[in-house]
Design an enzyme around this catalytic site. Structure first.
Site, PDB file in Angstrom:
ATOM      1  N   HIS A  10       0.832  -1.209   0.000  1.00  0.00           N
ATOM      2  CA  HIS A  10       0.000   0.000   0.000  1.00  0.00           C
ATOM      3  C   HIS A  10       0.871   1.266   0.000  1.00  0.00           C
ATOM      4  CE1 HIS A  10      -3.357  -2.741   0.540  1.00  0.00           C
ATOM      5  NE2 HIS A  10      -2.601  -3.350   1.452  1.00  0.00           N
ATOM      6  N   GLU A  24      -2.272   0.336   7.752  1.00  0.00           N
ATOM      7  CA  GLU A  24      -1.409  -0.719   7.219  1.00  0.00           C
ATOM      8  C   GLU A  24      -0.194  -0.144   6.505  1.00  0.00           C
ATOM      9  OE1 GLU A  24      -1.619  -4.672   4.311  1.00  0.00           O
ATOM     10  OE2 GLU A  24      -3.367  -3.357   4.504  1.00  0.00           O
ATOM     11  N   HIS A  77       2.569  -7.142   4.439  1.00  0.00           N
ATOM     12  CA  HIS A  77       1.200  -6.663   4.622  1.00  0.00           C
ATOM     13  C   HIS A  77       0.730  -6.892   6.052  1.00  0.00           C
ATOM     14  CE1 HIS A  77       0.006  -5.766   0.409  1.00  0.00           C
ATOM     15  NE2 HIS A  77       1.064  -6.542   0.178  1.00  0.00           N
ATOM     16  N   GLU A 140       1.230 -11.737   5.753  1.00  0.00           N
ATOM     17  CA  GLU A 140       0.167 -10.986   6.428  1.00  0.00           C
ATOM     18  C   GLU A 140       0.436 -11.066   7.934  1.00  0.00           C
ATOM     19  OE1 GLU A 140      -2.154  -9.140   5.246  1.00  0.00           O
ATOM     20  OE2 GLU A 140      -2.736  -9.836   3.247  1.00  0.00           O
TER      21      GLU A 140
END
Length: 254
Positions: A10, A24, A77, A140
């Site tokens: 991101h 995030e 992430h 993640e």
């Protein structure tokens, strides 16, 4: 030299998952920079898809890694959706080497962040995994919308553990070697020349400390000493230098 491409997920106008006062995009960049710092101790070349609050598209991230000729791609992430714990992804169709890398890296991250739920090793059709030409993994790291996970993600010490888990995994999976540290230069003290009581004082001080030395007779009949070897900044080196200074004896460091 091995090339590792780190992709902080991101960024810029895309905050990624948001929850419990966290974004995030901020966490992924922090973790990625910590990975970068830790990897600097190894013989490896590292590139990040972003180093600030910018947003390269998913295809741009993959293209950067491909154009650079990266040997391995890691996308960082933070999860969301009400769950908890850690999981990792590779592309839906990968070779055995990529699976082997995932097995090692996943295990080391779980070990580093002990006590966190292991959600497993998974596969997905994510763009950065699909469009990269090299083995790639997407991690993640906990759930931003879970209060207990978010509490951990606020702690810099926990983010250090996350980064260390990634690095330990990469080191083991790829076989990275630590950089050789340069050997610290040794020094010698050259003193002199002395006669009489000064000569005796210097000689006895060196001898009583058990240091190696070589006496040298100078043209004027005085005696100089080459004393060593010492590691700069150590107690022995400081003791020798302080003795010479306190007695007003001339010396030079060689």
């Amino acid at each position: 030299m091995v090339k590792i491409f780190i992709d902080p997920g991101h960024g810029g106008s895309d905050p990624g998952a948001v929850g419990n006062g966290l974004k995030e995009k901020d966490l992924t960049l922090t973790i990625s920079k910590k990975i970068l710092s830790l990897l600097s101790n190894y013989d490896v070349s590292i590139k990040l898809s972003r180093t600030g609050d910018t947003y390269p598209s998913l295809s741009e991230r993959a293209k950067m890694a491909n154009d650079w000729g990266a040997d391995y791609f890691v996308s960082i992430h933070i999860n969301s959706g009400g769950g908890t714990g850690f999981e990792s992804y590779v592309y839906t169709s990968v070779n055995s080497a990529t699976v082997a890398y995932q097995n090692v890296i996943h295990a080391e991250i779980i070990k580093a962040i002990g006590g966190v739920k292991d959600r497993g090793k998974k596969r997905a059709n994510y763009a950065v995994l699909r469009e990269t030409n090299m083995p790639a993994i997407l991690t993640e790291n906990l759930f931003i919308d879970n209060a207990n996970d978010a509490k951990k993600l606020r702690q810099d010490s926990f983010l250090n553990q996350v980064a260390q888990g990634h690095v330990t995994g990469l080191v083991k999976a790829i076989g990275l070697r630590q950089k050789l540290q340069p050997t610290q230069k040794k020094i010698y003290f050259y003193t002199g020349g002395y006669r009489g009581s000064a000569l005796v004082k210097v000689h006895d001080f060196i001898s009583n400390n058990g240091w190696w030395f070589v006496p040298e007779r100078l043209n004027d009949g005085s005696i100089a000493f080459l004393v060593g070897e010492f590691t700069p900044g150590t107690e022995k080196a400081n003791t020798m230098e302080n003795f010479l200074k306190e007695n007003g004896f001339w010396y030079e460091v060689r």
